[in-house]
Design a protein around this motif. Structure first.
Motif, PDB file in Angstrom:
ATOM      1  N   LEU A  30      -4.980   4.848  39.217  1.00  0.00           N
ATOM      2  CA  LEU A  30      -4.463   6.239  38.739  1.00  0.00           C
ATOM      3  C   LEU A  30      -5.307   6.859  37.494  1.00  0.00           C
ATOM      4  O   LEU A  30      -5.365   8.121  37.661  1.00  0.00           O
ATOM      5  CB  LEU A  30      -3.079   5.710  38.009  1.00  0.00           C
ATOM      6  N   VAL A  31      -5.977   6.138  36.737  1.00  0.00           N
ATOM      7  CA  VAL A  31      -6.651   6.703  35.593  1.00  0.00           C
ATOM      8  C   VAL A  31      -7.895   7.449  36.105  1.00  0.00           C
ATOM      9  O   VAL A  31      -8.201   8.496  35.596  1.00  0.00           O
ATOM     10  CB  VAL A  31      -6.997   5.686  34.361  1.00  0.00           C
ATOM     11  N   ASP A  32      -8.304   7.187  37.068  1.00  0.00           N
ATOM     12  CA  ASP A  32      -9.559   7.583  37.802  1.00  0.00           C
ATOM     13  C   ASP A  32      -9.276   8.636  38.916  1.00  0.00           C
ATOM     14  O   ASP A  32      -9.940   9.576  39.049  1.00  0.00           O
ATOM     15  CB  ASP A  32     -10.604   6.587  38.354  1.00  0.00           C
ATOM     16  N   ASP A  33      -7.925   8.381  39.466  1.00  0.00           N
ATOM     17  CA  ASP A  33      -7.707   9.464  40.545  1.00  0.00           C
ATOM     18  C   ASP A  33      -6.731  10.586  40.190  1.00  0.00           C
ATOM     19  O   ASP A  33      -7.041  11.566  40.928  1.00  0.00           O
ATOM     20  CB  ASP A  33      -7.056   8.637  41.701  1.00  0.00           C
ATOM     21  N   THR A  34      -6.298  10.603  39.193  1.00  0.00           N
ATOM     22  CA  THR A  34      -5.152  11.733  38.930  1.00  0.00           C
ATOM     23  C   THR A  34      -5.723  12.808  38.221  1.00  0.00           C
ATOM     24  O   THR A  34      -6.674  12.642  37.286  1.00  0.00           O
ATOM     25  CB  THR A  34      -3.840  11.106  38.313  1.00  0.00           C
ATOM     26  N   ASP A  35      -5.014  13.900  38.384  1.00  0.00           N
ATOM     27  CA  ASP A  35      -5.465  14.962  37.374  1.00  0.00           C
ATOM     28  C   ASP A  35      -4.141  15.392  36.608  1.00  0.00           C
ATOM     29  O   ASP A  35      -4.226  16.425  35.795  1.00  0.00           O
ATOM     30  CB  ASP A  35      -5.744  16.328  38.487  1.00  0.00           C
ATOM     31  N   SER A  36      -3.278  14.697  36.655  1.00  0.00           N
ATOM     32  CA  SER A  36      -1.946  14.909  36.012  1.00  0.00           C
ATOM     33  C   SER A  36      -2.179  14.683  34.590  1.00  0.00           C
ATOM     34  O   SER A  36      -2.442  13.452  34.324  1.00  0.00           O
ATOM     35  CB  SER A  36      -0.842  14.367  36.350  1.00  0.00           C
ATOM     36  N   ARG A  37      -2.171  15.665  33.574  1.00  0.00           N
ATOM     37  CA  ARG A  37      -2.229  15.428  31.966  1.00  0.00           C
ATOM     38  C   ARG A  37      -1.006  14.409  31.789  1.00  0.00           C
ATOM     39  O   ARG A  37      -1.404  13.604  30.751  1.00  0.00           O
ATOM     40  CB  ARG A  37      -2.287  16.675  31.376  1.00  0.00           C
ATOM     41  N   ASP A  38       0.131  14.341  32.409  1.00  0.00           N
ATOM     42  CA  ASP A  38       1.241  13.684  31.931  1.00  0.00           C
ATOM     43  C   ASP A  38       1.080  12.198  32.196  1.00  0.00           C
ATOM     44  O   ASP A  38       1.300  11.353  31.322  1.00  0.00           O
ATOM     45  CB  ASP A  38       2.454  14.280  32.723  1.00  0.00           C
ATOM     46  N   VAL A  39       0.320  11.939  33.225  1.00  0.00           N
ATOM     47  CA  VAL A  39       0.290  10.566  33.677  1.00  0.00           C
ATOM     48  C   VAL A  39      -0.974  10.070  32.990  1.00  0.00           C
ATOM     49  O   VAL A  39      -0.821   8.884  32.242  1.00  0.00           O
ATOM     50  CB  VAL A  39       0.118  10.600  35.206  1.00  0.00           C
ATOM     51  N   LEU A  40      -1.997  10.768  32.430  1.00  0.00           N
ATOM     52  CA  LEU A  40      -3.184  10.347  31.641  1.00  0.00           C
ATOM     53  C   LEU A  40      -2.535   9.991  30.266  1.00  0.00           C
ATOM     54  O   LEU A  40      -2.945   9.142  29.750  1.00  0.00           O
ATOM     55  CB  LEU A  40      -4.287  11.371  31.706  1.00  0.00           C
ATOM     56  N   THR A  41      -1.687  10.859  29.920  1.00  0.00           N
ATOM     57  CA  THR A  41      -1.078  10.591  28.456  1.00  0.00           C
ATOM     58  C   THR A  41      -0.245   9.351  28.243  1.00  0.00           C
ATOM     59  O   THR A  41      -0.347   8.571  27.664  1.00  0.00           O
ATOM     60  CB  THR A  41      -0.080  11.914  27.924  1.00  0.00           C
ATOM     61  N   LEU A  42       0.413   9.313  29.311  1.00  0.00           N
ATOM     62  CA  LEU A  42       1.205   7.966  29.660  1.00  0.00           C
ATOM     63  C   LEU A  42       0.372   6.972  29.572  1.00  0.00           C
ATOM     64  O   LEU A  42       0.822   5.757  29.060  1.00  0.00           O
ATOM     65  CB  LEU A  42       1.897   8.022  31.159  1.00  0.00           C
TER      66      LEU A  42
END
Length: 64
Positions: A30-42
């Protein structure tokens, strides 16, 4: 739930402690594949490993 769907999860997931149930592998993906700032913040706040938290922090600062 697919990886693409997980990558778009809202901040409410943190309140349920769902990140704690995600495997190390899933968090790294997820940390490498997502573009969601919400998920990265999480992941920056609740990622299990230093690698996940650091990578999330890096992606948050590098992403406008």
């Amino acid at each position: 739930m697919s990886l693409a769907e997980l990558a778009q999860l809202p901040d409410a997931v943190a309140a349920n402690g769902a990140v704690d149930t995600w495997s190390d592998w899933l968090q790294r993906r997820l940390v490498d594949d997502t573009d969601s700032r919400d998920v990265l913040t999480l992941l920056e706040a609740h990622g299990r490993t230093r690698r996940v938290r650091g990578r999330a922090r890096h992606r948050l600062t590098a992403t406008p």
